[in-house]
Design an enzyme around this catalytic site. Structure first.
Site, PDB file in Angstrom:
ATOM      1  N   ASN A  43       6.187  22.092  -6.247  1.00  0.00           N
ATOM      2  CA  ASN A  43       6.556  22.317  -7.550  1.00  0.00           C
ATOM      3  C   ASN A  43       6.437  21.508  -8.599  1.00  0.00           C
ATOM      4  O   ASN A  43       7.725  20.844  -8.958  1.00  0.00           O
ATOM      5  CB  ASN A  43       8.280  22.756  -7.073  1.00  0.00           C
ATOM      6  CG  ASN A  43       8.949  23.293  -8.119  1.00  0.00           C
ATOM      7  OD1 ASN A  43       8.457  24.127  -8.925  1.00  0.00           O
ATOM      8  ND2 ASN A  43      10.261  23.178  -8.312  1.00  0.00           N
ATOM      9  N   ASN A  44       5.518  20.802  -8.727  1.00  0.00           N
ATOM     10  CA  ASN A  44       5.184  19.785  -9.789  1.00  0.00           C
ATOM     11  C   ASN A  44       3.772  19.949 -10.123  1.00  0.00           C
ATOM     12  O   ASN A  44       3.013  20.516  -9.418  1.00  0.00           O
ATOM     13  CB  ASN A  44       5.824  18.348  -9.124  1.00  0.00           C
ATOM     14  CG  ASN A  44       5.847  17.375 -10.129  1.00  0.00           C
ATOM     15  OD1 ASN A  44       5.710  17.566 -11.385  1.00  0.00           O
ATOM     16  ND2 ASN A  44       6.150  16.033  -9.734  1.00  0.00           N
ATOM     17  N   HIS A  69      -1.279  22.318 -11.164  1.00  0.00           N
ATOM     18  CA  HIS A  69       0.134  22.458 -10.919  1.00  0.00           C
ATOM     19  C   HIS A  69       0.133  22.993  -9.434  1.00  0.00           C
ATOM     20  O   HIS A  69      -0.336  24.146  -9.087  1.00  0.00           O
ATOM     21  CB  HIS A  69       0.616  23.539 -11.887  1.00  0.00           C
ATOM     22  CG  HIS A  69       2.062  23.715 -11.826  1.00  0.00           C
ATOM     23  ND1 HIS A  69       3.230  22.794 -12.225  1.00  0.00           N
ATOM     24  CD2 HIS A  69       2.950  24.518 -10.762  1.00  0.00           C
ATOM     25  CE1 HIS A  69       4.242  23.088 -12.085  1.00  0.00           C
ATOM     26  NE2 HIS A  69       4.287  23.961 -11.028  1.00  0.00           N
ATOM     27  N   CYS A  70       0.846  22.399  -8.563  1.00  0.00           N
ATOM     28  CA  CYS A  70       0.810  22.689  -7.343  1.00  0.00           C
ATOM     29  C   CYS A  70       2.182  23.341  -6.821  1.00  0.00           C
ATOM     30  O   CYS A  70       3.319  22.687  -6.924  1.00  0.00           O
ATOM     31  CB  CYS A  70       0.482  21.590  -6.330  1.00  0.00           C
ATOM     32  SG  CYS A  70       0.646  21.712  -4.547  1.00  0.00           S
ATOM     33  N   PRO A  71       2.127  24.597  -6.496  1.00  0.00           N
ATOM     34  CA  PRO A  71       3.285  25.156  -6.051  1.00  0.00           C
ATOM     35  C   PRO A  71       4.102  24.802  -4.964  1.00  0.00           C
ATOM     36  O   PRO A  71       5.322  24.822  -4.606  1.00  0.00           O
ATOM     37  CB  PRO A  71       2.935  26.782  -5.825  1.00  0.00           C
ATOM     38  CG  PRO A  71       1.600  26.784  -5.593  1.00  0.00           C
ATOM     39  CD  PRO A  71       0.984  25.326  -6.378  1.00  0.00           C
TER      40      PRO A  71
END
Length: 381
Positions: free
Chosen positions: A176-177, A171-173
């Site tokens: 945001n996905n 999950h990549c901040p």
């Protein structure tokens, strides 16, 4: 008294709803905070556009030919960067299809049965026609008790999205996905084009950075923008090059970030390279067969995200196990189920053809098997 009783009832009802209402407000605030990194990247991108196009190209460069070449090349990199970044952010992660969800009767059976082999029997019955070959560390069927489904291979539950994501990488901040099967190609292109974008800015800005630093140009408003633009581009180039190189290595080995930290466990043993088919096929699984789409942020990955070809010999659940719990067969022997070519993985997992476990049973007809040792259910997140 009746009015007082009604008032007390409404007060108690409002009090009971308060925790739920507060939880909803908190979740909405969290969702807004998750967009802060995206807004930060977007603001840096907007500023870099102004600094490069206006302050550097239009106001500082004096050679017309240099201006035209830099502006055209810059806008190509900028468009590809924004396009791939947008696709990475707004492409919804794919979730397991309905075939992997437990039926209502299976859910009831799972709740009634005590934890252990009886629950595993329910899960094995639900997964018998599904192309699932990975297990938990204890050898149990991978099951998500939050989504109530049997996890496909390479699928994991994201605690941020609160969903099971097909071929989840992380999950990549910054986007945001969740980065998974549906947008992994877009994420790679985002890293590649952002790296090229930063390298191009640093290379074309370098001579003017040196001139301003050595007072070779007059001290104007452009000085701050041009100098800070070079520092920002160089700094991001270093971090992006390491991250892009790491994900290129992952693609070449057909691994996800999660599989690097926890190697996939197959029916017979753990194998960190179980999904690797060789460099060419690994690359095609992410980018597709048609090379004209490789550098464009359009979906072209092979497969359905639920099933993946593997280089291993997989063992049928009802086959005999060796005392050590490992499959006695070797990689040189034939597959116990029909080998699934890479190109065929684009078809839906449920077709009119016989399912893999049934085909495996036919291929192994005549062998004497023993019952599996007891398995305990282990839920993964």
């Amino acid at each position: 008294r009746r009015a007082a009783g009604c008032g007390a009832g409404r007060w108690r009802a409002a009090r009971s709803r308060a925790p739920g209402a507060w939880g909803g407000v908190r979740r909405r605030c969290q969702r807004l905070l998750y967009w802060v990194p995206v807004l930060f990247i977007s603001s840096i991108l907007c500023w870099s556009y102004y600094a490069y196009v206006t302050q550097l190209c239009l106001l500082t460069m004096t050679n017309i030919g240099e201006k035209v070449v830099c502006l055209v090349a810059y806008h190509i990199f900028f468009m590809l960067f924004v396009w791939s970044y947008w696709k990475t952010i707004f492409t919804l992660p794919m979730n397991p299809s309905k075939e992997f969800h437990l039926s209502y009767s299976d859910k009831e059976s799972l709740e009634r049965e005590p934890r252990g082999e009886s629950q595993q029997e329910v899960l094995r019955r639900a997964a018998k026609d599904l192309p699932i070959y990975t297990r938990t560390m204890s050898g149990a069927i991978r099951y998500c008790d939050r989504c109530h489904l049997v996890k496909p291979d390479r699928c994991h539950h994201c605690s941020v999205c609160d969903k099971c994501i097909l071929k989840m990488d992380h999950h990549c901040p910054w986007v945001n996905n969740c980065v998974g099967f549906s947008n992994y190609k877009f994420f790679l292109l985002f890293l590649a084009y952002s790296l090229l974008y930063c390298l191009f800015i640093a290379a074309t800005d370098l001579q003017y950075f040196i001139k301003f630093w050595t007072n070779g140009l007059p001290d104007t408003q452009a000085k701050f923008h041009i100098m800070f633009l070079f520092f920002a581009a160089a700094m991001f180039s270093v971090s992006l090059s390491s991250l892009f190189g790491y994900h290129c290595w992952l693609v070449s080995k057909n691994k996800s970030t999660l599989e690097v930290f926890r190697a996939p466990i197959f029916r017979h043993r753990t194998d960190k390279n179980g999904f690797s088919l060789g460099f060419s096929k690994n690359l095609r699984q992410v980018f597709g067969d048609e090379k004209k789409y490789w550098l464009v942020p359009v979906f072209s990955s092979l497969g359905d995200g639920c099933s993946f070809p593997t280089c291993l010999v997989n063992q049928d659940p009802e086959q005999a196990s060796t005392p050590g719990g490992l499959n006695s067969t070797s990689k040189s022997e034939n597959h116990l189920f029909p080998a699934k070519p890479l190109r065929d993985s684009q078809s839906h997992l449920l077709t009119d053809a016989p399912s893999w476990p049934e085909a495996a049973a036919k291929a192994d007809k005549g062998k004497v098997g023993m019952s599996n040792p007891a398995l305990t259910m282990e839920n993964e997140t």
